[in-house]
Design a protein around this motif. Sequence first.
Motif, PDB file in Angstrom:
ATOM      1  N   TYR A 266      83.467 107.157   0.142  1.00 46.98           N
ATOM      2  CA  TYR A 266      84.167 108.406  -0.280  1.00 46.98           C
ATOM      3  C   TYR A 266      83.598 108.836  -1.802  1.00 46.98           C
ATOM      4  CZ  TYR A 266      87.384 107.472   3.464  1.00 46.98           C
ATOM      5  OH  TYR A 266      87.850 107.132   4.787  1.00 46.98           O
ATOM      6  N   LYS A 267      83.562 110.071  -1.592  1.00 44.47           N
ATOM      7  CA  LYS A 267      83.170 110.503  -3.037  1.00 44.47           C
ATOM      8  C   LYS A 267      84.199 111.755  -3.575  1.00 44.47           C
ATOM      9  CE  LYS A 267      78.839 111.912  -5.447  1.00 44.47           C
ATOM     10  NZ  LYS A 267      79.430 113.251  -6.117  1.00 44.47           N
ATOM     11  N   ASP A 268      84.595 111.856  -4.674  1.00 40.74           N
ATOM     12  CA  ASP A 268      85.521 112.951  -4.962  1.00 40.74           C
ATOM     13  C   ASP A 268      86.749 113.054  -4.057  1.00 40.74           C
ATOM     14  OD1 ASP A 268      83.780 113.451  -7.269  1.00 40.74           O
ATOM     15  OD2 ASP A 268      82.638 114.661  -6.007  1.00 40.74           O
ATOM     16  N   GLY A 269      86.889 111.745  -3.585  1.00 42.29           N
ATOM     17  CA  GLY A 269      88.265 111.939  -2.511  1.00 42.29           C
ATOM     18  C   GLY A 269      87.940 112.244  -1.066  1.00 42.29           C
ATOM     19  N   ALA A 270      86.545 112.779  -0.717  1.00 42.02           N
ATOM     20  CA  ALA A 270      86.254 113.086   0.670  1.00 42.02           C
ATOM     21  C   ALA A 270      85.292 112.148   1.264  1.00 42.02           C
ATOM     22  CB  ALA A 270      85.565 114.550   0.551  1.00 42.02           C
ATOM     23  N   LEU A 271      85.324 111.956   2.402  1.00 42.14           N
ATOM     24  CA  LEU A 271      84.573 111.061   3.167  1.00 42.14           C
ATOM     25  C   LEU A 271      83.046 111.784   3.168  1.00 42.14           C
ATOM     26  CD1 LEU A 271      83.895 108.717   4.908  1.00 42.14           C
ATOM     27  CD2 LEU A 271      84.471 110.260   6.912  1.00 42.14           C
ATOM     28  N   ALA A 272      82.060 110.930   2.485  1.00 42.72           N
ATOM     29  CA  ALA A 272      80.587 111.142   2.079  1.00 42.72           C
ATOM     30  C   ALA A 272      79.769 110.710   3.254  1.00 42.72           C
ATOM     31  CB  ALA A 272      80.126 110.974   1.007  1.00 42.72           C
ATOM     32  N   VAL A 273      79.917 109.467   3.671  1.00 44.66           N
ATOM     33  CA  VAL A 273      78.934 108.668   4.616  1.00 44.66           C
ATOM     34  C   VAL A 273      80.046 107.865   5.329  1.00 44.66           C
ATOM     35  CG1 VAL A 273      77.509 107.170   4.882  1.00 44.66           C
ATOM     36  CG2 VAL A 273      77.085 108.963   3.115  1.00 44.66           C
ATOM     37  N   ASP A 274      79.914 107.838   6.625  1.00 40.72           N
ATOM     38  CA  ASP A 274      80.839 107.416   7.669  1.00 40.72           C
ATOM     39  C   ASP A 274      79.562 106.112   8.413  1.00 40.72           C
ATOM     40  OD1 ASP A 274      82.142 105.961   9.508  1.00 40.72           O
ATOM     41  OD2 ASP A 274      83.152 108.014  10.151  1.00 40.72           O
ATOM     42  N   ARG A 290      76.735 103.091  -6.245  1.00 40.54           N
ATOM     43  CA  ARG A 290      77.405 102.248  -7.277  1.00 40.54           C
ATOM     44  C   ARG A 290      78.107 102.928  -8.149  1.00 40.54           C
ATOM     45  NH1 ARG A 290      73.165  99.383  -9.685  1.00 40.54           N
ATOM     46  NH2 ARG A 290      71.596 100.821  -8.930  1.00 40.54           N
ATOM     47  N   GLU A 291      77.686 104.159  -8.710  1.00 39.72           N
ATOM     48  CA  GLU A 291      78.060 104.719  -9.775  1.00 39.72           C
ATOM     49  C   GLU A 291      79.449 105.665  -9.604  1.00 39.72           C
ATOM     50  OE1 GLU A 291      74.575 106.693 -11.253  1.00 39.72           O
ATOM     51  OE2 GLU A 291      73.676 104.706 -11.562  1.00 39.72           O
ATOM     52  N   THR A 292      79.444 106.367  -8.611  1.00 41.13           N
ATOM     53  CA  THR A 292      80.679 107.172  -8.172  1.00 41.13           C
ATOM     54  C   THR A 292      81.097 106.910  -6.899  1.00 41.13           C
ATOM     55  OG1 THR A 292      79.101 108.548  -7.253  1.00 41.13           O
ATOM     56  CG2 THR A 292      79.238 109.179  -9.373  1.00 41.13           C
ATOM     57  N   GLY A 293      82.264 107.332  -6.689  1.00 40.13           N
ATOM     58  CA  GLY A 293      83.281 107.030  -5.308  1.00 40.13           C
ATOM     59  C   GLY A 293      83.622 105.769  -5.205  1.00 40.13           C
ATOM     60  N   SER A 294      83.889 105.566  -3.961  1.00 40.11           N
ATOM     61  CA  SER A 294      84.427 104.000  -3.595  1.00 40.11           C
ATOM     62  C   SER A 294      84.099 103.928  -2.196  1.00 40.11           C
ATOM     63  CB  SER A 294      86.024 104.033  -3.732  1.00 40.11           C
ATOM     64  OG  SER A 294      86.603 105.073  -2.743  1.00 40.11           O
ATOM     65  N   LEU A 295      84.048 102.505  -1.818  1.00 41.80           N
ATOM     66  CA  LEU A 295      83.719 101.877  -0.508  1.00 41.80           C
ATOM     67  C   LEU A 295      84.929 101.490   0.329  1.00 41.80           C
ATOM     68  CD1 LEU A 295      80.385  99.863  -1.189  1.00 41.80           C
ATOM     69  CD2 LEU A 295      80.541 102.216   0.044  1.00 41.80           C
ATOM     70  N   GLU A 296      84.901 101.970   1.659  1.00 41.80           N
ATOM     71  CA  GLU A 296      86.090 101.307   2.472  1.00 41.80           C
ATOM     72  C   GLU A 296      85.485 100.192   3.286  1.00 41.80           C
ATOM     73  OE1 GLU A 296      88.952 102.883   5.974  1.00 41.80           O
ATOM     74  OE2 GLU A 296      87.797 104.227   5.006  1.00 41.80           O
ATOM     75  N   LEU A 297      86.049  99.101   3.278  1.00 43.81           N
ATOM     76  CA  LEU A 297      85.549  98.135   4.357  1.00 43.81           C
ATOM     77  C   LEU A 297      86.721  98.359   5.625  1.00 43.81           C
ATOM     78  CD1 LEU A 297      85.120  95.002   2.094  1.00 43.81           C
ATOM     79  CD2 LEU A 297      83.529  96.939   2.613  1.00 43.81           C
ATOM     80  N   VAL A 298      85.853  98.753   6.782  1.00 40.90           N
ATOM     81  CA  VAL A 298      86.642  99.165   7.888  1.00 40.90           C
ATOM     82  C   VAL A 298      87.272  97.846   8.536  1.00 40.90           C
ATOM     83  CG1 VAL A 298      86.632  99.997  10.089  1.00 40.90           C
ATOM     84  CG2 VAL A 298      85.514 101.212   8.285  1.00 40.90           C
TER      85      VAL A 298
END
Length: 465
Positions: A266-274, A290-298
């Motif tokens: 997720y980048k800027d609160g939106a799903l960027a890569v699924d 690594r520098e922006t956004g967050s990773l979701e472990l499904v």
Amino acid sequence: MPDEEHMVDVQDLIASPVPDGVRVVVRCPEGKEAPQKFGTLDFSTVFLVAENPPDEFASPAGLGPRDLAWVLEKPSRKLKTVQDRWGTRASEVLDELIRSGAVMVKARVNMRDLRIKRYLQIIRTPLWSERADERRRELLGRIDPEQARTGLLDLMQGITELGSERALLLRSEPGVVPEGSATRAGHWDTYDFAVRVACRWYKHGGDRHPTQREVSSRSHAHTAGTKARWTDARVHAVENLLRKYISELFDFPDHEIRVKGPLRWYKDGALAVDAVTTDPWAGLPSNGVRETGSLELVTGIRGVLVLENQDTFYRSCQIPAITEGWVCVWGAGYASDGLVGFLKMLEPLPIAVWGDLDAHGIAIITNLRDRVKRDVYPVAMTEESWLRGPHRPQPPERQEQDAKKAAGLLDQAPDTLRPVAALIADHPELAGLGVEQEAQHTEVLPGLADLLAGVLDSVHSPSGA
């Protein structure tokens, strides 16, 4: 010669006669099936390759030094240049170049009568490309061994870190790699390249890691500059001399990390890569992730599977039993800083790795373990698999280099890979040879999910490291 995994023999489909010792193939795109047209195999473009190419760099019969040097000069040439050079002998020379494994010929087929319509270009094979620069200089006699040796001695003068290497060179014969050289190079050209790069590194490395091209543009400004080829042999000679992995010595520009499995970014609160639903795989920016956004472990994620080669990554991504629980990652050889940082973000998920069963494959995994600073778990990389083969042919000098590299890994590699390293180092008949991942697909892929389940059982056992 192209990788056998990416060639389909179509000689029986072609109506044109083919010279002895030559076969006609279709090359498959990297990571894809054979090309199709209207639901059938597309062989409108074919390649003429050697039926039984020699394992060694053997000069084609009837070619003088300057003619052979001309062939080696460029990776590919239009057919007209061959005809202009050899005139009425062009066809005879071309056939001999193909049979010797020097070149392959790209050709167009007339699909109406299934005959080869015209040759388009000649393409130098990987075996010949690996030593092209060195061999050309040998053929043309452009290097005076004493002058070359003196040049390197002058470059190393005053560089404390290269003092021992310089002393060895002082005692060696001109044009010969010094006995005991830290480079472990098999040829003068490889040795010369590594020493020049090392000199540039120590004199101008500074605090910022340069890129490979930045260094070679200065270390080889007298010859090819940024076009100097970083062959595998040269890379490993540089690593040996500077006592660091290539990924620790140089900076690599931001690149795409290919992934497939239970992971979202997720980048800027939106799903960027699924990476769950994207087909066949998703791409993450190596630095950006690594520098922006967050990773979701499904939910259901079990671990990370790092795969050395692109085809193996592609095939693994097609197996739901794997991608439902494991994030498949294409390692693309030695891991970049970006990939290492990405894997650290996924801690404490276990990291399984599968690579080529050769000295370099073991070195790649050892490097990865050292840099992520935790255990990794090799799969499908056993003594039995290495002994079973099929082993990739190697020129004798490369085979000797790889055997030495394996010997150097006996005390460094993960425990489960040390028996394989010992075989590569000391096997009486097969030392220095390796088995490519792609050659193992048939045996390994059907049971890969079970092997990964075994990794989970080993996560809390020290035997996996």
